[in-house]
Enzyme design. Structure first.
Site, mmCIF file in Angstrom:
data_model
loop_
_atom_site.group_PDB
_atom_site.id
_atom_site.type_symbol
_atom_site.label_atom_id
_atom_site.label_comp_id
_atom_site.label_asym_id
_atom_site.label_seq_id
_atom_site.Cartn_x
_atom_site.Cartn_y
_atom_site.Cartn_z
ATOM 1 N N ASP A 31 -0.556 174.950 78.850
ATOM 2 C CA ASP A 31 -0.111 175.810 79.944
ATOM 3 C C ASP A 31 -0.885 177.117 80.006
ATOM 4 O O ASP A 31 -1.527 177.539 79.032
ATOM 5 C CB ASP A 31 1.386 176.090 79.829
ATOM 6 C CG ASP A 31 1.763 176.798 78.532
ATOM 7 O OD1 ASP A 31 1.197 176.441 77.476
ATOM 8 O OD2 ASP A 31 2.619 177.703 78.565
ATOM 9 N N GLU A 37 3.838 176.909 75.831
ATOM 10 C CA GLU A 37 3.575 177.837 74.722
ATOM 11 C C GLU A 37 3.693 179.278 75.186
ATOM 12 O O GLU A 37 4.158 180.142 74.430
ATOM 13 C CB GLU A 37 2.177 177.575 74.149
ATOM 14 C CG GLU A 37 1.880 178.312 72.846
ATOM 15 C CD GLU A 37 1.354 179.732 73.029
ATOM 16 O OE1 GLU A 37 1.311 180.482 72.045
ATOM 17 O OE2 GLU A 37 0.987 180.103 74.188
#
Length: 370
Positions: free
Chosen positions: A78, A140
């Protein structure tokens, strides 16, 4: 042995895939396909369902020929916002930037492509290697939510390298903080601010009084406190009935972090009680500190690999978290490697073609170490 043109092309290709936190589906499908072409057994977990995202963490295993325990290599899929419609621009000096309206995504695609390119070289050159595990995580950037719910019983490795750190190649963090967000909800009593202010209990005023008692900034060399948002009130002629406060505490020592959070809770609680208000205090997100010994094999192997490539070695502590926090908490000794990202979390983010090559060369050396 790393193919510079290929890794740069791969980086630019992946940059154009939108993958904000909890929306990593297209990136995950791309990486699943890449890992399978490289001979990995690949699985996807249920992290997306647990965290209301559209895909899970991607895990891959490749059996090796070299004796020794497997090693785990990890990066996250991400990116922070603004990240829609990213585009990589290659400059004449080898620097790669975005167009200034979005992040570039080097955090953490520089790590992703370094892992993939090292694996391609191993396959093409038929280089003997130890067994390799790869974990590409979701979410994350929002408190490590993907690695938080991963089932670590599937991991065979006891040592890991997380590619997710700003700085020059050869830098690694072996120490990172506990980091917890806190939320405070103060519930007072509404009343007309002009006709009957004394009948109200002003939640904003209580919040201000409490915050004034809380030390913020750098508490000591290992600990920081910050109150980041305050929201409350409905109109200027109404005594504010509610106030919502959000903040965070970080410390390289977990006990210190928890002690500071308890101090903050007590200040808000006592202040609210003194004014007849109600209070709700919660810790919605967080992760624990770790420290890896400088003579641990995972550090020494990294140091040896850097020296063999003539990269200056720099072992540091960081005040940022990464999936390494959860790895260490789950019995996998892990450090975080710099992978060529610079000015992360900003529209000025950049990497350099040489950084991508150097990082992948380092990963290759680690994967093929005995």
């Amino acid at each position: 042995m790393v193919n510079k043109d290929r890794i740069v092309s791969d980086f630019c290709r992946l940059v154009e895939i939108d993958s904000p936190s909890l929306q990593e589906r297209e990136m995950a499908d791309t990486l699943i396909n890449e890992l399978r072409k490289l001979g990995f057994e690949v699985t996807e977990d249920m992290a997306g369902k647990k965290k209301q995202g559209n895909c899970g963490n991607i895990y891959g295993f490749l059996k090796g020929e070299v004796e020794g325990n497997p090693l785990l290599f990890s990066s996250h899929m991400d990116t922070v916002e603004p990240s829609r419609n990213k585009k990589a621009i290659i400059h004449s000096d080898g620097t790669i930037t975005g167009n200034g309206t979005t992040v570039l995504g080097a955090d953490d695609l520089s790590g992703v492509v370094a892992i993939l390119e090292a694996l391609r070289v191993i396959k093409e050159k038929k280089i003997p290697h130890r067994s390799i595990e790869v974990l590409f995580t979701i979410a994350e950037e929002i408190y490590l939510q993907g690695s938080e719910v991963f089932d670590y019983s599937v991991i065979k490795a006891k040592e890991a390298y997380v590619l997710d750190l700003d700085g020059t190649i050869g830098t690694a963090a072996r120490k990172a903080p506990s980091h917890y967000a806190f939320e405070v909800q103060i519930i007072g009593k509404a009343s007309h601010a002009g006709f009957a202010p004394e009948q109200g209990i002003n939640a904003i005023s209580i919040a201000a009084e409490a915050i004034a008692k809380i030390k913020q900034g750098r508490i000591d060399e290992e600990t920081t406190v910050n109150i980041g948002t305050i929201k409350g009130g409905k109109a200027t002629n109404i005594v504010s009935e509610e106030c919502h406060i959000m903040g965070e505490v970080r410390s390289l020592k977990h006990d210190k972090c928890m002690m500071e959070l308890e101090k903050i809770r007590q200040v808000f609680t006592e202040t609210a009680v003194n004014h007849g208000a109600e209070l709700q205090f919660s810790l919605p997100r967080g992760y624990q500190a770790y420290e890896v010994d400088a003579i641990h094999p995972v550090v020494e192997r990294f140091t040896d690999a850097c020296k063999s490539l003539q990269y200056p070695v720099k072992l540091i502590e960081t005040f940022g978290g990464s999936d390494s926090n959860h790895f260490n908490r789950n019995g996998i000794t892990s450090i975080v490697m710099a992978c060529g990202m610079h000015k992360s979390h900003s529209t000025e983010e950049y990497t350099h073609m040489d950084d991508l090559v150097k990082c992948s060369s380092l990963v290759l050396k680690l994967m093929t170490s005995k």
